[in-house]
Design a protein around this motif. Structure first.
Motif, mmCIF file in Angstrom:
data_model
loop_
_atom_site.group_PDB
_atom_site.id
_atom_site.type_symbol
_atom_site.label_atom_id
_atom_site.label_comp_id
_atom_site.label_asym_id
_atom_site.label_seq_id
_atom_site.Cartn_x
_atom_site.Cartn_y
_atom_site.Cartn_z
ATOM 1 N N GLN A 39 64.482 30.384 -11.259
ATOM 2 C CA GLN A 39 63.205 31.964 -11.317
ATOM 3 C C GLN A 39 64.311 32.753 -9.874
ATOM 4 O O GLN A 39 64.644 33.927 -9.702
ATOM 5 C CB GLN A 39 61.940 31.785 -10.566
ATOM 6 C CG GLN A 39 60.997 31.628 -12.012
ATOM 7 C CD GLN A 39 61.137 32.531 -13.268
ATOM 8 O OE1 GLN A 39 61.252 32.494 -14.344
ATOM 9 N NE2 GLN A 39 60.486 33.772 -12.698
ATOM 10 N N HIS B 57 67.547 34.186 -10.979
ATOM 11 C CA HIS B 57 66.925 35.520 -11.572
ATOM 12 C C HIS B 57 66.610 36.654 -10.615
ATOM 13 O O HIS B 57 66.995 37.332 -10.834
ATOM 14 C CB HIS B 57 65.276 35.622 -12.658
ATOM 15 C CG HIS B 57 65.122 36.538 -13.140
ATOM 16 N ND1 HIS B 57 63.991 37.527 -12.212
ATOM 17 C CD2 HIS B 57 65.809 36.636 -14.617
ATOM 18 C CE1 HIS B 57 64.216 38.682 -13.867
ATOM 19 N NE2 HIS B 57 64.672 38.653 -14.704
ATOM 20 N N TRP B 58 65.797 36.573 -9.780
ATOM 21 C CA TRP B 58 65.740 37.061 -9.092
ATOM 22 C C TRP B 58 66.587 37.739 -7.627
ATOM 23 O O TRP B 58 66.605 38.992 -7.375
ATOM 24 C CB TRP B 58 64.772 36.541 -7.693
ATOM 25 C CG TRP B 58 64.462 38.094 -7.224
ATOM 26 C CD1 TRP B 58 63.113 38.160 -6.429
ATOM 27 C CD2 TRP B 58 65.446 38.006 -4.981
ATOM 28 N NE1 TRP B 58 63.219 39.377 -5.274
ATOM 29 C CE2 TRP B 58 63.553 38.490 -4.791
ATOM 30 C CE3 TRP B 58 65.657 36.659 -4.889
ATOM 31 C CZ2 TRP B 58 64.493 39.014 -3.541
ATOM 32 C CZ3 TRP B 58 66.424 37.611 -3.705
ATOM 33 C CH2 TRP B 58 65.600 38.139 -2.803
ATOM 34 N N ALA C 241 68.647 40.472 -9.556
ATOM 35 C CA ALA C 241 67.509 41.399 -10.127
ATOM 36 C C ALA C 241 67.683 42.205 -8.530
ATOM 37 O O ALA C 241 67.747 43.706 -9.147
ATOM 38 C CB ALA C 241 66.002 41.084 -10.836
ATOM 39 N N ARG C 242 67.960 41.479 -7.775
ATOM 40 C CA ARG C 242 67.953 42.281 -6.520
ATOM 41 C C ARG C 242 69.349 42.641 -5.971
ATOM 42 O O ARG C 242 69.723 43.649 -6.094
ATOM 43 C CB ARG C 242 67.791 41.131 -5.581
ATOM 44 C CG ARG C 242 68.027 41.351 -4.233
ATOM 45 C CD ARG C 242 66.619 42.404 -4.133
ATOM 46 N NE ARG C 242 66.373 42.993 -2.225
ATOM 47 C CZ ARG C 242 67.433 43.762 -2.030
ATOM 48 N NH1 ARG C 242 68.646 44.368 -2.657
ATOM 49 N NH2 ARG C 242 67.595 44.407 -0.383
ATOM 50 N N ASN D 193 71.270 32.612 -15.140
ATOM 51 C CA ASN D 193 69.925 33.118 -14.790
ATOM 52 C C ASN D 193 69.734 34.542 -14.007
ATOM 53 O O ASN D 193 68.972 35.723 -14.017
ATOM 54 C CB ASN D 193 69.324 31.554 -14.030
ATOM 55 C CG ASN D 193 68.997 30.816 -14.108
ATOM 56 O OD1 ASN D 193 69.084 30.795 -15.625
ATOM 57 N ND2 ASN D 193 69.437 29.104 -13.708
ATOM 58 N N GLY E 62 68.608 38.360 -14.933
ATOM 59 C CA GLY E 62 67.697 39.349 -14.186
ATOM 60 C C GLY E 62 68.550 40.542 -13.787
ATOM 61 O O GLY E 62 67.916 41.680 -13.735
ATOM 62 N N ALA F 257 61.056 39.586 -15.637
ATOM 63 C CA ALA F 257 60.709 38.082 -14.684
ATOM 64 C C ALA F 257 59.515 37.307 -15.995
ATOM 65 O O ALA F 257 60.184 36.003 -15.351
ATOM 66 C CB ALA F 257 60.400 37.922 -13.567
#
Length: 220
Positions: free
Chosen positions: A86, A89-90, A93-94, A143, A147, A153
């Protein structure tokens, strides 16, 4: 503290280095391998399998180890894998493509990202998140890639958890039961991990082959 091997690629090296805190060390490596880019250099399958063996025996290659708690691994392993993924993934995405916008180095190869992206596109987000768990390097880079490519999510969390349980607990339990049943199991750790990897990769390779065959057929 026992350090059996001189190379950090050896699971015995890490388990010996962690000593009485071997369980915590294994969970930390699982987290790092699934959540941080440099984690691709850490042992994954072999470490989980060996840790599983050490829940049933207290000696490897003639060196005594403190036995590891199987319940701690079975619960903590998937949790560490889920939290690590996770985080990955964050980060994807960030930071998006900027996360991978760097020159090749010892801990990064652009081809690794391309390989992860291939599996993501070939199998679709859900299957890819689960399958990636069983593929070294891909499980680290897929991962953040998920993201970056906009996978929700919450949806990622569901399949992340499925893959984490299957990956961690299958290796822990295999190591545990073989460690209890096979005398001198430490001599078969690497061959055992190799067999597990082959069995997990066969269905993936079959899907890839089918995809390439279909592509060639449609192109004719």
């Amino acid at each position: 503290m026992h350090v059996l091997a001189s190379t950090p690629l050896s699971p015995e090296y890490w388990l010996g280095l962690f000593g009485a805190f071997a369980a915590a060390g294994v969970l930390a490596i699982v987290f790092a391998e699934t959540g941080l880019l440099f984690g691709c250099l850490l042992p994954g399958d072999s470490l989980l399998f060996t840790a599983g063996v050490l829940t049933a025996v207290d000696e490897l290659n003639g060196v005594a180890f403190q036995r590891i708690s199987l319940p701690v691994l079975l619960v903590g392993g998937p949790v560490a894998a889920v939290v690590g993924a996770q985080l990955g993934h964050w980060l994807g995405a960030r930071y998006g493509r900027k996360l991978f916008d760097r020159p090749d180095s010892r801990i990064f190869r652009r081809e690794w990202v391309e390989k992860a992206e291939y599996y993501f596109n070939r199998f679709g987000p859900e299957k890819a998140v689960v399958i990636a768990r069983f593929i070294p390097i891909v499980r680290t880079f897929l991962n953040p890639l998920a993201g970056m490519l906009g996978m929700d999510a919450r949806r990622f969390l569901v399949w992340n958890a499925v893959g984490a349980v299957l990956w961690c607990d299958s290796l822990f339990l295999t190591g545990h039961y073989l460690g209890a049943a096979v005398p001198g199991i430490d001599r078969y750790i690497l061959p055992g991990v190799a067999v597990i990897l082959v069995l997990s990769v066969v269905p993936i390779a079959r899907e890839v082959w089918k995809g390439r065959t279909e592509t060639k057929r449609l192109g004719q």
